[in-house]
Design a protein around this motif. Structure first.
Motif, PDB file in Angstrom:
ATOM      1  N   THR A 187     -61.681 126.025 145.086  1.00 35.89           N
ATOM      2  CA  THR A 187     -62.367 125.380 146.215  1.00 35.89           C
ATOM      3  C   THR A 187     -63.202 124.219 145.658  1.00 35.89           C
ATOM      4  O   THR A 187     -63.001 123.812 144.515  1.00 35.89           O
ATOM      5  CB  THR A 187     -63.260 126.393 146.955  1.00 35.89           C
ATOM      6  N   GLY A 188     -64.123 123.699 146.446  1.00 35.79           N
ATOM      7  CA  GLY A 188     -64.960 122.578 145.993  1.00 35.79           C
ATOM      8  C   GLY A 188     -64.420 121.255 146.499  1.00 35.79           C
ATOM      9  O   GLY A 188     -63.391 121.204 147.171  1.00 35.79           O
ATOM     10  N   SER A 189     -65.117 120.180 146.127  1.00 39.01           N
ATOM     11  CA  SER A 189     -64.742 118.849 146.630  1.00 39.01           C
ATOM     12  C   SER A 189     -63.463 118.342 145.984  1.00 39.01           C
ATOM     13  O   SER A 189     -62.648 117.679 146.632  1.00 39.01           O
ATOM     14  CB  SER A 189     -65.839 117.831 146.330  1.00 39.01           C
ATOM     15  N   THR A 190     -63.282 118.630 144.695  1.00 33.29           N
ATOM     16  CA  THR A 190     -62.168 118.017 143.950  1.00 33.29           C
ATOM     17  C   THR A 190     -60.791 118.304 144.562  1.00 33.29           C
ATOM     18  O   THR A 190     -59.993 117.376 144.707  1.00 33.29           O
ATOM     19  CB  THR A 190     -62.207 118.448 142.470  1.00 33.29           C
ATOM     20  N   PRO A 191     -60.463 119.566 144.917  1.00 36.84           N
ATOM     21  CA  PRO A 191     -59.093 119.800 145.394  1.00 36.84           C
ATOM     22  C   PRO A 191     -58.840 119.427 146.857  1.00 36.84           C
ATOM     23  O   PRO A 191     -57.713 119.586 147.326  1.00 36.84           O
ATOM     24  CB  PRO A 191     -58.891 121.313 145.182  1.00 36.84           C
TER      25      PRO A 191
ATOM     26  N   LEU B 108     -59.761 131.484 142.752  1.00 31.35           N
ATOM     27  CA  LEU B 108     -60.599 131.741 141.583  1.00 31.35           C
ATOM     28  C   LEU B 108     -61.822 132.581 141.904  1.00 31.35           C
ATOM     29  O   LEU B 108     -62.220 133.430 141.120  1.00 31.35           O
ATOM     30  CB  LEU B 108     -61.136 130.412 141.040  1.00 31.35           C
ATOM     31  N   ASP B 109     -62.439 132.289 143.051  1.00 31.13           N
ATOM     32  CA  ASP B 109     -63.745 132.900 143.278  1.00 31.13           C
ATOM     33  C   ASP B 109     -64.094 132.993 144.759  1.00 31.13           C
ATOM     34  O   ASP B 109     -63.450 132.377 145.616  1.00 31.13           O
ATOM     35  CB  ASP B 109     -64.847 132.121 142.523  1.00 31.13           C
TER      36      ASP B 109
ATOM     37  N   TYR C 219     -65.470 131.017 151.009  1.00 27.83           N
ATOM     38  CA  TYR C 219     -64.335 130.292 150.451  1.00 27.83           C
ATOM     39  C   TYR C 219     -63.059 130.623 151.216  1.00 27.83           C
ATOM     40  O   TYR C 219     -62.125 129.825 151.235  1.00 27.83           O
ATOM     41  CB  TYR C 219     -64.199 130.570 148.956  1.00 27.83           C
TER      42      TYR C 219
ATOM     43  N   GLY D  31     -60.991 123.174 139.056  1.00 32.58           N
ATOM     44  CA  GLY D  31     -61.916 122.042 138.979  1.00 32.58           C
ATOM     45  C   GLY D  31     -62.815 122.328 137.779  1.00 32.58           C
ATOM     46  O   GLY D  31     -62.586 123.285 137.036  1.00 32.58           O
ATOM     47  N   ILE D  32     -63.820 121.523 137.589  1.00 37.02           N
ATOM     48  CA  ILE D  32     -64.778 121.784 136.489  1.00 37.02           C
ATOM     49  C   ILE D  32     -66.184 121.472 136.981  1.00 37.02           C
ATOM     50  O   ILE D  32     -66.390 120.485 137.707  1.00 37.02           O
ATOM     51  CB  ILE D  32     -64.418 120.950 135.221  1.00 37.02           C
ATOM     52  N   GLY D  33     -67.141 122.315 136.640  1.00 30.91           N
ATOM     53  CA  GLY D  33     -68.531 122.048 137.014  1.00 30.91           C
ATOM     54  C   GLY D  33     -69.132 121.008 136.075  1.00 30.91           C
ATOM     55  O   GLY D  33     -68.638 120.814 134.957  1.00 30.91           O
TER      56      GLY D  33
ATOM     57  N   ILE E  56     -65.641 126.816 134.671  1.00 26.65           N
ATOM     58  CA  ILE E  56     -64.364 126.899 135.400  1.00 26.65           C
ATOM     59  C   ILE E  56     -64.427 128.195 136.197  1.00 26.65           C
ATOM     60  O   ILE E  56     -64.913 129.205 135.696  1.00 26.65           O
ATOM     61  CB  ILE E  56     -63.110 126.856 134.472  1.00 26.65           C
ATOM     62  N   GLY E  57     -63.899 128.181 137.432  1.00 21.55           N
ATOM     63  CA  GLY E  57     -64.236 129.273 138.337  1.00 21.55           C
ATOM     64  C   GLY E  57     -65.765 129.278 138.391  1.00 21.55           C
ATOM     65  O   GLY E  57     -66.403 128.213 138.337  1.00 21.55           O
ATOM     66  N   PHE E  58     -66.372 130.466 138.457  1.00 26.71           N
ATOM     67  CA  PHE E  58     -67.832 130.504 138.324  1.00 26.71           C
ATOM     68  C   PHE E  58     -68.225 131.098 136.980  1.00 26.71           C
ATOM     69  O   PHE E  58     -69.225 131.797 136.854  1.00 26.71           O
ATOM     70  CB  PHE E  58     -68.470 131.249 139.502  1.00 26.71           C
TER      71      PHE E  58
ATOM     72  N   LYS F  56     -68.500 114.093 136.088  1.00 30.88           N
ATOM     73  CA  LYS F  56     -67.742 115.083 135.316  1.00 30.88           C
ATOM     74  C   LYS F  56     -67.438 114.585 133.889  1.00 30.88           C
ATOM     75  O   LYS F  56     -66.883 115.319 133.079  1.00 30.88           O
ATOM     76  CB  LYS F  56     -66.416 115.415 136.026  1.00 30.88           C
TER      77      LYS F  56
HETATM   78  C1  F6R Z   1     -64.368 126.491 142.898  1.00 26.63           C
HETATM   79  C2  F6R Z   1     -64.645 126.620 141.478  1.00 26.63           C
HETATM   80  C3  F6R Z   1     -65.569 125.708 140.752  1.00 26.63           C
HETATM   81  C4  F6R Z   1     -65.375 124.235 141.086  1.00 26.63           C
HETATM   82  C5  F6R Z   1     -66.392 123.369 140.338  1.00 26.63           C
HETATM   83  C6  F6R Z   1     -66.270 121.915 140.703  1.00 26.63           C
HETATM   84  O1  F6R Z   1     -63.459 127.487 143.324  1.00 26.63           O
HETATM   85  O2  F6R Z   1     -64.108 127.492 140.901  1.00 26.63           O
HETATM   86  O3  F6R Z   1     -65.405 125.896 139.365  1.00 26.63           O
HETATM   87  O4  F6R Z   1     -64.074 123.857 140.743  1.00 26.63           O
HETATM   88  O5  F6R Z   1     -67.682 123.807 140.621  1.00 26.63           O
HETATM   89  O6  F6R Z   1     -66.617 121.747 142.038  1.00 26.63           O
HETATM   90  P1  F6R Z   1     -66.435 120.337 142.781  1.00 26.63           P
HETATM   91  O7  F6R Z   1     -64.979 120.119 142.861  1.00 26.63           O
HETATM   92  O8  F6R Z   1     -67.064 120.554 144.126  1.00 26.63           O
HETATM   93  O9  F6R Z   1     -67.130 119.342 141.932  1.00 26.63           O
END
Ligand code: F6R
Length: 266
Positions: free
Chosen positions: A36-40, A66-67, A80, A133-135, A140-142, A203
């Motif tokens: 989930t998140g903005s990237t996908p 993932l979460d 999610y 995605g990546i924080g 990755i994931g949480f 990122k």
């Molecule tokens: C979401 C997830 C997180 C996001 C990461 C990036 O399911 O697992 O790891 O991929 O926090 O989030 P965005 O894409 O919103 O920058």
């Protein structure tokens, strides 16, 4: 790692769609890991478009996310599950029975819930392709920094940075969960292929650490250095702190010739 640097987020989404299309054409029952998140979001738009153009069929696809936030009702606007329904599941011909998220409420033992999710993935035959995605902190994931590299699906407490990063998605009067169930790093490494997508300047530092830093629990995404088939799709901003960009570009154009001849998957 195959590092692919593309011009912008739209190109990243289009490229990821090609890998997914290739997977669907090669497997009768594809098992797809989702994020989930903005990237996908752009990717899901591309997938919906391809479905509408009858280029993709989701009827035999199984998904594992993932979460999921801890103790959140599936119908809650912030879950999610809701995100996935709005962005993908309700817009394609997937059987919603075959869509899975790692849920856990206050009445459930998170250890059992984690084991059950791992078992479900195993029973399905394992994940063919995991989207990530990546924080900004390399999660990755949480799997936040300091997560065990051998971790499996479990409950994690979110870091201050993740809570602040994600607070943009919550209204002032909305409760923001502080814990989430997430696939572990070992769960992610078990996927046959992974595609990590990263876009935007925020990122760039995490991407540099993931690709050129040591494998360390302080940057959970660096564990992908140990994955046999990790594809990293970056836009120019996310790649901007990488040294040796020209080398990555040259490797990619050489790999492109192999992909053109033999397809995207080995
Ligand atoms: C979401 C997830 C997180 C996001 C990461 C990036 O399911 O697992 O790891 O991929 O926090 O989030 P965005 O894409 O919103 O920058």
């Amino acid at each position: 790692m195959q590092i692919i640097i593309l011009e912008n987020p739209e190109q990243v989404a289009k490229n990821a769609t090609q890998w997914i299309s290739e997977l669907f054409s090669k497997r009768t029952h594809p098992i797809l890991g989702l994020a989930t998140g903005s990237t996908p979001i752009n990717l899901y738009q591309e997938l919906v478009k391809s479905y509408q153009q009858e280029k993709l069929d989701f009827s035999k696809v199984t998904t594992f996310n993932l979460d999921e936030y801890h103790n959140i009702a599936p119908e809650n606007a912030q879950s999610y599950r809701t995100f996935m329904k709005e962005n993908l599941f309700d817009r394609v011909n997937i059987d919603q029975e075959n869509t899975h998220l790692p849920t856990c409420n206050n009445e459930q033992n998170p250890r059992w819930q984690g084991l059950a999710y791992e078992e479900k993935i195993k029973q399905a035959g394992g994940i063919d392709l995991q989207i990530l995605g990546i924080g900004g902190n390399g999660h990755i994931g949480f799997n936040e920094p300091t997560s065990s590299l051998s971790s499996r699906t479990r409950l994690k407490t979110l870091t201050e940075q993740t809570l602040v990063d994600n607070s943009r998605l919550f209204n002032a009067d909305e409760y923001q969960p502080t814990m989430a169930m997430t696939m572990g790093i070992a769960t992610i490494l078990d996927a046959k292929h992974v595609i990590l997508m990263a876009t935007g300047k925020n990122k760039a530092k995490a991407i540099k650490e993931m690709i050129t830093g040591p494998v360390t629990a302080m940057c959970p995404a660096s564990a992908l250095q140990m994955h046999e088939n990790a594809i990293i799709l970056l836009d120019e901003e996310a790649a901007s702190e990488l040294p040796n960009q020209q080398y990555f570009q040259r490797v990619d154009s050489e790999h492109q010739k192999i992909r053109d001849k033999y397809g995207l998957f080995l």
